[in-house]
Design an enzyme around this catalytic site. Structure first.
Site, PDB file in Angstrom:
ATOM      1  N   ARG A 213       8.121 -62.211  36.407  1.00 17.24           N
ATOM      2  CA  ARG A 213       7.838 -61.060  36.690  1.00 17.24           C
ATOM      3  C   ARG A 213       6.497 -60.598  36.265  1.00 17.24           C
ATOM      4  O   ARG A 213       5.952 -60.958  35.019  1.00 17.24           O
ATOM      5  CB  ARG A 213       9.054 -59.985  35.883  1.00 17.24           C
ATOM      6  CG  ARG A 213      10.372 -60.049  36.405  1.00 17.24           C
ATOM      7  CD  ARG A 213      11.126 -58.900  36.007  1.00 17.24           C
ATOM      8  NE  ARG A 213      11.049 -58.639  34.712  1.00 17.24           N
ATOM      9  CZ  ARG A 213      11.277 -57.504  33.953  1.00 17.24           C
ATOM     10  NH1 ARG A 213      11.681 -56.327  34.543  1.00 17.24           N
ATOM     11  NH2 ARG A 213      11.448 -57.408  32.619  1.00 17.24           N
TER      12      ARG A 213
ATOM     13  N   SER B 144       8.868 -66.984  27.133  1.00 16.25           N
ATOM     14  CA  SER B 144      10.176 -67.244  26.488  1.00 16.25           C
ATOM     15  C   SER B 144      10.580 -68.587  25.954  1.00 16.25           C
ATOM     16  O   SER B 144      11.798 -69.116  26.454  1.00 16.25           O
ATOM     17  CB  SER B 144      11.393 -66.679  27.258  1.00 16.25           C
ATOM     18  OG  SER B 144      10.896 -65.304  27.587  1.00 16.25           O
TER      19      SER B 144
ATOM     20  N   ASP C 284      10.290 -63.515  24.627  1.00 12.14           N
ATOM     21  CA  ASP C 284      11.341 -62.360  25.395  1.00 12.14           C
ATOM     22  C   ASP C 284      12.281 -61.540  24.493  1.00 12.14           C
ATOM     23  O   ASP C 284      12.570 -60.401  24.533  1.00 12.14           O
ATOM     24  CB  ASP C 284      12.032 -62.940  26.499  1.00 12.14           C
ATOM     25  CG  ASP C 284      13.004 -64.067  25.959  1.00 12.14           C
ATOM     26  OD1 ASP C 284      12.937 -64.750  24.892  1.00 12.14           O
ATOM     27  OD2 ASP C 284      13.860 -64.378  26.753  1.00 12.14           O
TER      28      ASP C 284
END
Length: 891
Positions: A522, A583, A637
């Site tokens: 993203r 992450s 994350d």
């Protein structure tokens, strides 16, 4: 009226064209048209509903007794069982072998039996004496068959009397006031069932189309009864709302409350008055073999007294109760005038041909009314099944047993015809039970044993006791403490994040956030103004060949995505501060640098582990030479989620991910961090718990199979038991094993079931939804190429439930370790803290979050933990960290 020939009787809603004969006029009340039968069926449907309701059951005439039989045979049953069949003045003991002996075909059953009489004094004596006699007879049978008394043998008990069952193997007799339960040292009573239910199971075993909800059984002999599979959600007398349970209607008592008052004739009232239970079993007295002969006798007696038969002569035999039997009624219907004359001659009546024709007509009308009434009752049950299943049309198999049905030549044809006429939308097939209730009882036991094996050997592996969860909590705490030590080899890495502060509400401006956490990447633009924020984002897919290619290819792909997003937002020529949410486990030496420790979540890009991922992204951007970024922060994350939620609630000092992967971070005290000299958020990377074998005592063979088939064998063991990436595969391994053992899908292992990854974790969320009916569960399975019965759907749902519940409990135990550590760090008796949570498993699974919260509440009673879902994900958190880092850097 003179009979010129043997008449053909057509009983329908229309009258015959000529004048009704004397018998027709005399028995007009017994001639029921379709409107009357539909009215009867509607009343019976109301009685079914009344009996199922907890509020009205006590006053209901039709008791609708739950049997706790929730599954019919699927053909995979096997084993040796003992069976007891107690239903009258004698009982049977049997040894039943289901697909055990050589030479027996698949699905066949071999039975050996011995009949034992019950002395009259025991029939009217104490219940304990009767059952002592049964027990001694069972011992005798076992000795005769060389069956050892040294070990317990599975036993099925057919008990043909109304019982209030609290579970499958225990029931209280409603009339004798005694309890039948499992107390023997040499047998284990797996099931106690009514004869009606047992015979339904026999038909279900013999008829492959007869599934759990598509089987009704009627007993049409000396008594009458029916059972069927009712939706569990409609049975108020038992807990649970998933699946179906066989209900023993005890429909012989229909009408005991006056519901049949306008259908009773004077002959029905006379039969009832002379019975041993006046006012009870009204429907049974109108239809069953015990009473049909007596009804015919009473009609013939009155007609003779009125001079309509035998020139008014009445013999002593005709006046004697029971002199016309149901067998006589069947004989008169089978071979017409000859058998009728023989019956009447036995009664010393010297009948004429016209007398014989008239009496035969009486017999036909009485038996035809019986089949009409039974058809109306059956139509009510079938209509209820069809409505329960929300089906316009229904294809169904009805199992039938009983002497009336078997020996009366015209009865089955009449019954079938009327049922099909009353229910034109149903395709009804009738199957005659050949093996009786003893075989059925053994099959109930076989099904119970199959399901017991499922519960004991498989599902119980995933059920964690509180002591086990306390051990997980202790091991997690030990791993946290060990990971904080600078020279530790702990499987929980406790990585410093170099995030020292949480947001304070003063953050302003535009920030770019990049988020790589799984199969998607993203890019976000976040604008902070006062204490509000606005996000714009775009999602990009990471192809598998990029995930498992080279590091340079992966980061070039990310740079291309960033370029596309900036172009999309009209910011390609603007240099913005950026936060990079990465992450995966990284060793950070500063807020904007991080060395990849190891790939997780299916990534395996080469030449990346051991390298600074920020530098790799900067180099990829530099190779493009068309965009410029100021990457000021690298975060996990989990840390991003904590920061995002802390922007809304400043009590938030823990971040948790429960999605494709699982992880947790929290704000650790300076004094405990040997790796660093400043205070900061610690990224635990708790997914590595168990890599050293500390969880081996709760790891199942299915977890081991999932681990061995993964790309990082022996690593992330905790994550493989708790995260969305693996839970579906754990479920698939369980389903595969159950099928291979014949406990699911009739033992058929499909190619679909053998395909790794086919059962995605999203299906757990869908299947476990409280709003999802079993038909929808079955539809999901069919989409996956898994074709099974409704009970297969129940088992699949249970498997999903125990796997996801274990995952939530393990995360709860880990969370309890963290919050207790924070409380102890601060020397508090009570801690009030918030946890920011993100991830599809937490957000989308119907029960995960609740089980997680409950586990934390129980295991950390001195902590008040509030879970706050991250509405805008870790992307906003990355932007916040960039803002905080830039503010700190500018200062």
């Amino acid at each position: 009226f003179i009979y010129k020939h043997k008449p053909v009787y057509i009983f329908s809603t229309a009258k015959r064209h000529h004048e009704l004969d004397p018998v027709d006029r005399f028995l007009h009340a017994m001639r029921l048209n379709d409107d009357q039968l539909n009215e009867l069926s509607a009343r019976f449907q109301a009685e079914l509903k009344k009996g199922l309701s907890a509020e009205s059951n006590a006053a209901a005439a039709v008791k609708m007794l739950p049997t706790h039989v929730c599954s019919t045979p699927d053909g995979s049953e096997k084993g040796q069982f003992l069976a007891l069949d107690l239903g009258g003045s004698k009982f049977k003991v049997l040894q039943v072998k289901v697909r055990e002996c050589v030479g027996i075909k698949k699905g066949d059953v071999e039975m050996e039996e011995k009949i034992y009489p019950v002395p009259d004094e025991l029939l009217t004596g104490r219940a304990t004496e009767l059952f002592d006699h049964v027990s001694e007879s069972l011992k005798d049978f076992m000795h005769e068959k060389n069956i050892s008394l040294e070990k317990k043998h599975p036993l099925a008990f057919t008990f043909s009397f109304p019982c209030d069952q609290s579970r499958l193997d225990q029931g209280t007799l409603l009339n004798w006031r005694c309890t039948v339960s499992n107390r023997s040292s040499y047998v284990e009573i797996l099931a106690m069932v009514n004869d009606t239910v047992a015979t339904m199971m026999t038909c279900g075993f013999d008829d492959s189309y007869c599934e759990c909800v598509l089987c009704v059984f009627m007993c049409m002999g000396t008594g009458t009864n029916a059972c069927y599979m009712e939706e569990l959600r409609h049975i108020d007398l038992v807990e649970g709302d998933e699946g179906r349970m066989c209900v023993n209607t005890e429909w012989g008592s229909f009408g005991d409350d006056g519901a049949l008052k306008d259908f009773l004739t004077e002959f029905d009232r006379e039969v009832d008055a002379a019975s041993s239970n006046p006012g009870k079993q009204i429907f049974e007295k109108m239809v069953s073999g015990m009473h049909l002969g007596e009804l015919v006798r009473l009609v013939v007696l009155k007609m003779a007294k009125l001079g309509k038969l035998f020139d008014g002569r009445v013999s002593d035999a005709l006046r004697t109760k029971g002199k016309i039997t149901t067998a006589d009624v069947a004989a008169m219907d089978e071979n017409g005038l000859k058998n009728t004359k023989d019956v009447l001659d036995e009664l010393d009546l010297n009948p004429s041909d016209d007398d014989c024709i008239a009496v035969q007509h009486v017999s036909t009308i009485v038996s035809f009314r019986s089949s009409n009434l039974v058809a109306a009752g059956l139509a009510a049950i079938l209509t209820r099944i069809r409505q329960n299943r929300n089906m316009g049309a229904l294809r169904i198999t009805v199992g039938v047993d009983g002497t009336v049905y078997k020996t009366h030549p015209q009865y089955p044809k009449r019954l079938h015809k009327v049922v099909r006429r009353l229910l034109p939308e149903c395709q009804v097939r009738f199957v005659l039970s050949e093996s009786g209730s003893s075989k059925g009882a053994a099959l109930v036991a076989a099904v119970a044993q199959r399901l017991t094996s499922l519960r004991r050997q498989t599902l119980s592996l995933f059920r964690l006791k509180e002591e086990q969860l306390q051990l997980v909590k202790a091991r997690m705490r030990s791993g946290l403490d060990a990971g904080l030590r600078s020279k530790s080899s702990s499987t929980i890495k406790m990585l410093p994040s170099f995030v020292y502060l949480t947001p304070d509400g003063t953050e302003r401006g535009k920030y770019l956030a990049l988020d790589l956490g799984g199969t998607n990447f993203r890019a976000l633009l976040v604008r902070f103004k006062k204490q509000t924020s606005r996000l714009y984002h775009k999602i990009y897919t990471i192809p598998l060949e990029i995930m498992q290619g080279t590091g340079e290819e992966l980061f070039d792909h990310l740079a291309q995505c960033v370029c596309d997003f900036l172009d999309y937002m009209g910011l390609k020529n603007t240099r913005l501060p950026a936060g990079f949410t990465f992450s995966f486990p990284c060793e950070q030496s500063a807020i904007d640098t991080g060395t990849l420790v190891a790939w997780t979540k299916g990534f395996k890009a080469t030449d990346s582990e051991g390298h600074d991922v920020v530098s790799m992204l900067r180099e990829a951007i530099k190779r493009r030479n068309d965009i410029d970024l100021d990457i000021v922060a690298l975060i996990n994350d989990t840390v991003g989620t904590m920061m995002s939620c802390a922007h809304e609630d400043q009590r938030c000092e823990i971040g948790m991910i429960a999605g494709t992967g699982t992880n947790l971070c929290y704000m650790e005290e300076l004094k405990n961090i040997e790796k660093i000299e400043q205070r900061m958020c610690i990224n635990t990377e708790w997914g590595g718990l168990g890599d050293d074998g500390c969880l081996d005592d709760i790891i199942t063979l299915y977890d081991t199979e999932v681990d061995q088939n993964s790309i990082n064998q022996g690593k992330q063991r905790f994550e493989k038991m708790t995260s969305g990436m693996y839970l579906g595969e754990v479920v698939r391994q369980v389903l595969l094993d159950l099928t291979r053992r014949g406990l699911l899908f009739k033992g058929h292992v499909s190619e679909t079931l053998k395909t790794p990854g086919i059962f995605e974790t999203k299906y757990l969320s869908q299947i476990e939804s409280d709003r999802l009916a079993l038909l929808q569960v079955r539809s999901i399975l069919q989409q996956l190429g898994l074709h099974g019965t409704c009970h297969d759907s129940i088992i699949v749902k249970h498997v999903c439930l125990v796997v996801s519940r274990r995952a939530a409990q393990l995360c709860g135990a880990g969370m309890a370790a963290v919050v207790d550590k924070i409380r102890e760090n601060r020397g508090l008796d009570h801690l009030d803290i918030a946890v920011g949570v993100d991830g599809s498993l937490y957000k989308l699974h119907p029960h995960f979050s609740q089980v997680l919260k409950e586990t934390v509440r129980v295991m950390a009673p001195q902590c008040d933990v509030t879970f706050q879902p991250s509405e805008e994900g870790s992307g906003k958190g990355a932007a916040l960290i960039a803002a905080v880092a830039r503010r700190k850097r500018d200062v």
